[in-house]
Design an enzyme around this catalytic site. Structure first.
Site, PDB file in Angstrom:
ATOM      1  N   GLN A  35       0.826  -1.208   0.000  1.00 39.89           N
ATOM      2  CA  GLN A  35       0.000   0.000   0.000  1.00 39.89           C
ATOM      3  C   GLN A  35       0.861   1.258   0.000  1.00 39.89           C
ATOM      4  OE1 GLN A  35      -2.340  -1.025   3.453  1.00 39.89           O
ATOM      5  NE2 GLN A  35      -0.529  -1.710   4.533  1.00 39.89           N
ATOM      6  N   HIS A  66      -8.490   1.897  19.963  1.00 42.74           N
ATOM      7  CA  HIS A  66      -7.753   0.757  20.521  1.00 42.74           C
ATOM      8  C   HIS A  66      -8.331   0.251  21.842  1.00 42.74           C
ATOM      9  CE1 HIS A  66      -4.547   2.279  17.661  1.00 42.74           C
ATOM     10  NE2 HIS A  66      -4.952   1.120  17.204  1.00 42.74           N
ATOM     11  N   ASP A  91      -0.033  -0.828  13.877  1.00 43.36           N
ATOM     12  CA  ASP A  91       0.493   0.255  14.723  1.00 43.36           C
ATOM     13  C   ASP A  91       0.744  -0.199  16.161  1.00 43.36           C
ATOM     14  OD1 ASP A  91      -2.059   0.262  15.933  1.00 43.36           O
ATOM     15  OD2 ASP A  91      -2.786   1.788  14.544  1.00 43.36           O
ATOM     16  N   GLU A 110       0.426  -9.476  10.881  1.00 41.07           N
ATOM     17  CA  GLU A 110       0.267  -8.248  10.091  1.00 41.07           C
ATOM     18  C   GLU A 110       0.879  -8.502   8.716  1.00 41.07           C
ATOM     19  OE1 GLU A 110      -0.847  -4.814  10.233  1.00 41.07           O
ATOM     20  OE2 GLU A 110       0.066  -4.849   8.242  1.00 41.07           O
ATOM     21  N   ASP A 141      -0.264 -13.215   5.857  1.00 37.73           N
ATOM     22  CA  ASP A 141      -1.663 -13.030   5.533  1.00 37.73           C
ATOM     23  C   ASP A 141      -2.523 -13.627   6.648  1.00 37.73           C
ATOM     24  OD1 ASP A 141      -4.194 -13.168   4.482  1.00 37.73           O
ATOM     25  OD2 ASP A 141      -3.509 -13.692   2.463  1.00 37.73           O
ATOM     26  N   GLY A 142      -3.240 -12.774   7.364  1.00 39.16           N
ATOM     27  CA  GLY A 142      -4.078 -13.221   8.472  1.00 39.16           C
ATOM     28  C   GLY A 142      -5.151 -14.195   8.018  1.00 39.16           C
ATOM     29  N   ASP A 159      -8.161  -6.087  13.379  1.00 39.07           N
ATOM     30  CA  ASP A 159      -7.897  -4.643  13.379  1.00 39.07           C
ATOM     31  C   ASP A 159      -7.412  -4.275  11.981  1.00 39.07           C
ATOM     32  OD1 ASP A 159      -7.076  -2.068  13.795  1.00 39.07           O
ATOM     33  OD2 ASP A 159      -5.539  -2.555  15.279  1.00 39.07           O
ATOM     34  N   ASP A 162     -10.219  -0.472   5.649  1.00 39.28           N
ATOM     35  CA  ASP A 162     -11.472  -0.578   4.880  1.00 39.28           C
ATOM     36  C   ASP A 162     -11.423  -1.777   3.926  1.00 39.28           C
ATOM     37  OD1 ASP A 162     -12.332   1.822   6.040  1.00 39.28           O
ATOM     38  OD2 ASP A 162     -11.568   3.051   4.408  1.00 39.28           O
ATOM     39  N   PRO A 166      -5.665  -5.182   0.636  1.00 36.34           N
ATOM     40  CA  PRO A 166      -5.353  -6.427   1.354  1.00 36.34           C
ATOM     41  C   PRO A 166      -6.430  -6.865   2.356  1.00 36.34           C
ATOM     42  CG  PRO A 166      -3.875  -4.622   2.058  1.00 36.34           C
ATOM     43  CD  PRO A 166      -4.657  -4.139   0.875  1.00 36.34           C
TER      44      PRO A 166
HETATM   45  N1  AG3 Z   1      -8.197   0.537  11.089  1.00 37.54           N
HETATM   46  C1  AG3 Z   1      -9.480   1.038  10.619  1.00 37.54           C
HETATM   47  C2  AG3 Z   1      -9.349   2.250   9.774  1.00 37.54           C
HETATM   48  C3  AG3 Z   1     -10.486   2.545   8.874  1.00 37.54           C
HETATM   49  C4  AG3 Z   1     -10.520   3.990   8.597  1.00 37.54           C
HETATM   50  N2  AG3 Z   1     -11.163   4.291   7.378  1.00 37.54           N
HETATM   51  C5  AG3 Z   1     -11.012   5.464   6.753  1.00 37.54           C
HETATM   52  N3  AG3 Z   1     -10.291   6.416   7.266  1.00 37.54           N
HETATM   53  N4  AG3 Z   1     -11.582   5.618   5.602  1.00 37.54           N
HETATM   54  C6  AG3 Z   1      -7.455   1.358  11.934  1.00 37.54           C
HETATM   55  C7  AG3 Z   1      -6.198   0.729  12.424  1.00 37.54           C
HETATM   56  C8  AG3 Z   1      -5.809   1.260  13.741  1.00 37.54           C
HETATM   57  N5  AG3 Z   1      -5.046   0.314  14.460  1.00 37.54           N
END
Ligand code: AG3
Length: 287
Positions: A35, A66, A91, A110, A141-142, A159, A162, A166
């Site tokens: 990405q 979190h 993160d 991850e 790959d989870g 976690d 969108d 992936p």
């Molecule tokens: N994961 C979800 C983020 C989705 C946000 N979408 C957006 N900004 N369009 C966040 C990971 C944090 N550990």
């Protein structure tokens, strides 16, 4: 002064003419094998991690996401949690919160090693748990990882980003079935499930797919100012334990023990635990 805008777009986004802007002091861009990664230093939100144009983590509001992806499920267990699987979570913020419940082991899978490397360096207050000896960090790959697992985990936390790129496979029924199998007999699954306002159909789809797999499914809501519309959701799928079935007295005791040991939480508390499961009518309205 420079501004960054996340233009809302992509699969399932129902606000196509809207975005969120932040004033930026400096920025760093790189392309990982999976990405596009943008690291921003912003005026209001501290450092911000952006993946494929979508805000993932800001220093100012990350505690909400979190704490709330972790504690409602963890406080549902009447017993010590032993083994937790985190899928995604590059993160490290989710692992940081999970460790507050003193599990024996946390496995994190991850896909993007570079996200973890950047976060270790740039977000130490979020990623600090990743160095803990109970944490086993795997890159891969989870979706694949859970395929051959059986009755191994107390809790699985997804976690992810969108449902584009992936993460797409982490929104599908066969993945949820494999997670069900990978959980112990009283195991709990929780996933972030997008914005019930801005991505209503995606949110409902997650709930619907989970309902095919888990006997107990409980979506719940949080407020996250830097995510589309500010209204966000997580959804629990559970084999036996109901987060709404926890006795207030038992929850109160576990909560007080945790904050005495680990320090105050900033969002989650027992009132929020029950209240988060209250869902406004429009979320599941007839189309
Ligand atoms: N994961 C979800 C983020 C989705 C946000 N979408 C957006 N900004 N369009 C966040 C990971 C944090 N550990």
């Amino acid at each position: 002064m420079l501004w960054f805008t996340e233009y809302y777009k992509g699969e399932g986004m129902e606000l196509q003419g809207t975005g969120l802007s932040m004033k930026v002091k400096s920025s760093k861009y790189l392309k990982t094998p999976y990405q596009e990664l943008l690291l921003l230093e912003t005026e209001d939100w501290g450092k911000v991690l952006v993946l494929d144009g979508a805000v993932q983590t800001t220093e100012r509001d990350e505690f909400i996401y979190h704490e709330m992806i972790s504690h409602p499920a963890l406080f549902t267990f009447p017993r010590q949690v032993e083994k937790v699987l985190v899928i995604g979570g590059g993160d490290g913020g989710t692992v940081r919160e999970v460790l507050k419940h003193q599990p024996k082991e946390v496995v994190m899978v991850e896909i993007d090693r570079e996200v973890v490397e950047i976060c270790k360096k740039e977000f130490p207050s979020i990623s600090n748990g990743l160095g803990d000896e109970r944490v086993k960090l795997t890159f891969g790959d989870g979706r694949e990882f859970v395929k051959d697992k059986e009755a191994e985990f107390d809790l699985i936390i997804v976690d992810c980003s969108d449902p584009i790129g992936p993460s797409v496979v982490l929104y599908q029924e066969d993945f949820y079935r494999d997670c069900f199998k990978a959980l112990k007999e009283d195991g709990i699954f929780v996933t972030q499930s997008e914005s019930p306002f801005a991505q209503n159909r995606v949110h409902r789809q997650v709930v619907r797919e989970l309902e095919k797999v888990f006997p107990i499914v409980r979506p719940y809501l949080v407020f996250i100012p830097t995510y589309p519309s500010g209204m966000w959701s997580f959804t629990i799928g559970s084999k036996k334990l109901d987060p709404l079935g926890v006795a207030p007295s038992a929850l109160g005791k576990l909560y007080r023990e945790l904050i005495e040991r680990e320090g105050a939480l900033k969002y989650y508390n027992p009132e929020v635990h029950y209240g988060a499961f209250a869902i406004p009518n429009f979320v599941y309205r007839e189309e």
